[in-house]
Design an enzyme around this catalytic site. Sequence first.
Site, PDB file in Angstrom:
ATOM      1  N   LYS A   1       0.807  -1.195   0.000  1.00 10.51           N
ATOM      2  CA  LYS A   1       0.000   0.000   0.000  1.00 10.51           C
ATOM      3  C   LYS A   1       0.853   1.264   0.000  1.00 10.51           C
ATOM      4  CE  LYS A   1      -3.207  -2.240   3.195  1.00 10.51           C
ATOM      5  NZ  LYS A   1      -3.659  -2.203   4.607  1.00 10.51           N
ATOM      6  N   GLY A   2       2.108   1.124   0.351  1.00  5.42           N
ATOM      7  CA  GLY A   2       2.962   2.283   0.588  1.00  5.42           C
ATOM      8  C   GLY A   2       3.078   3.259  -0.577  1.00  5.42           C
TER       9      GLY A   2
ATOM     10  N   ASP B   1      14.141   0.075   1.636  1.00  6.41           N
ATOM     11  CA  ASP B   1      14.906   0.028   2.877  1.00  6.41           C
ATOM     12  C   ASP B   1      16.055  -0.972   2.692  1.00  6.41           C
ATOM     13  OD1 ASP B   1      15.596   0.324   5.542  1.00  6.41           O
ATOM     14  OD2 ASP B   1      13.965  -0.881   6.311  1.00  6.41           O
TER      15      ASP B   1
ATOM     16  N   LYS C   1      16.141   4.720   1.704  1.00  3.32           N
ATOM     17  CA  LYS C   1      16.840   4.652   2.992  1.00  3.32           C
ATOM     18  C   LYS C   1      18.100   3.808   2.781  1.00  3.32           C
ATOM     19  CE  LYS C   1      13.997   3.874   6.605  1.00  3.32           C
ATOM     20  NZ  LYS C   1      13.393   3.057   7.704  1.00  3.32           N
TER      21      LYS C   1
ATOM     22  N   PHE D   1      12.716   5.897  10.943  1.00  4.12           N
ATOM     23  CA  PHE D   1      11.414   5.375  10.535  1.00  4.12           C
ATOM     24  C   PHE D   1      10.515   6.541  10.134  1.00  4.12           C
ATOM     25  CE2 PHE D   1       7.325   3.344  10.708  1.00  4.12           C
ATOM     26  CZ  PHE D   1       7.618   2.115  10.139  1.00  4.12           C
TER      27      PHE D   1
ATOM     28  N   ASP E   1       3.337   3.998   6.515  1.00  2.00           N
ATOM     29  CA  ASP E   1       2.593   3.788   7.755  1.00  2.00           C
ATOM     30  C   ASP E   1       3.470   3.341   8.918  1.00  2.00           C
ATOM     31  OD1 ASP E   1       3.092   1.082   6.699  1.00  2.00           O
ATOM     32  OD2 ASP E   1       1.772   0.443   8.328  1.00  2.00           O
TER      33      ASP E   1
ATOM     34  N   ARG F   1      -0.856   6.946   6.952  1.00  2.00           N
ATOM     35  CA  ARG F   1      -0.663   6.898   5.486  1.00  2.00           C
ATOM     36  C   ARG F   1      -1.221   8.143   4.807  1.00  2.00           C
ATOM     37  NH1 ARG F   1       1.167   1.802   3.970  1.00  2.00           N
ATOM     38  NH2 ARG F   1       0.331   0.028   5.084  1.00  2.00           N
TER      39      ARG F   1
END
Length: 176
Positions: A43-44, A103, A131, A152, A159, A165
Amino acid sequence: MTREDDLEILFDEQAIERTVLELAAQISRDYAGKDLLLVCILKGAAIFFTDLARRLTIPVMLEFAQVSSYGSGSVSSRVVTVTKDIGSDISGKHVLLVDGIIDTGTTMDFLLKRYRERGLASLKVAVLLDKHAHRTVDVPIDYRGFEIPDRFVVGYGMDSREKYRNLPYIAAVRQE
Ligand code: IMP
Ligand code: MG
C-alpha cells in the site's frame, strides 16, 4: 511507541510536489513513444503513485500489486509473498515498478526477480524514498525522489502499524 507519536516533518507538501513533478518529467522524457505500464506496489506507494501518474505527459497503463513480508527479525529470514499480483499479461511491456520506500531492498529484489521472467521489453524501478544506509541487497534504482537517513518515516503512503498513510507530508517518528 506511545499513544501520540512525536513526528518531525522531513518533507512538506511543496517539497514532495516539486520532486514528484521532476520525476514525472524525467519518466515522461525517457518513455516517450513507448507503451509504459506503471505498477503500484501497495500500500505504501498508493499516494505517490496517483500523484506521479497524474503528472506524466505520456499515455500509461496502471496496474497494482501487493506484497507482504513476514519475519521482522533478521533480514535474511524475511519472506516476501505476493498477496495481489498484476492482473494482466505484461509480456512485451515496458514496466516501471513504483514503491514508496526502499529500505533493505529485499522487497524490490524479490519483485524484480519475479517480473524479469515474464519477457518484458524493459523493467525499471521508481521509489520516492531511499533509505540507503539499511541496504543489504543491491537493487538498481532508476528514479529516486529523496534519500533519507536511517529513521522510521510515515506519511504520504507510509505507515506505522497502518496509521499515518494519509498525512500529506513525510515525517520521521522521533524515538525517545
Ligand atoms: P525492504 O524490503 O527492506 O526494502 O522494505 C521495504 C518495505 O518496508 C517498504 O515497502 C515499507 O513497507 C517498509 N518500510 C521500511 N522502512 C519504512 C519506514 O521508515 N516507514 C514505513 N515503512 C517502512
Ligand atoms: Mg508498513
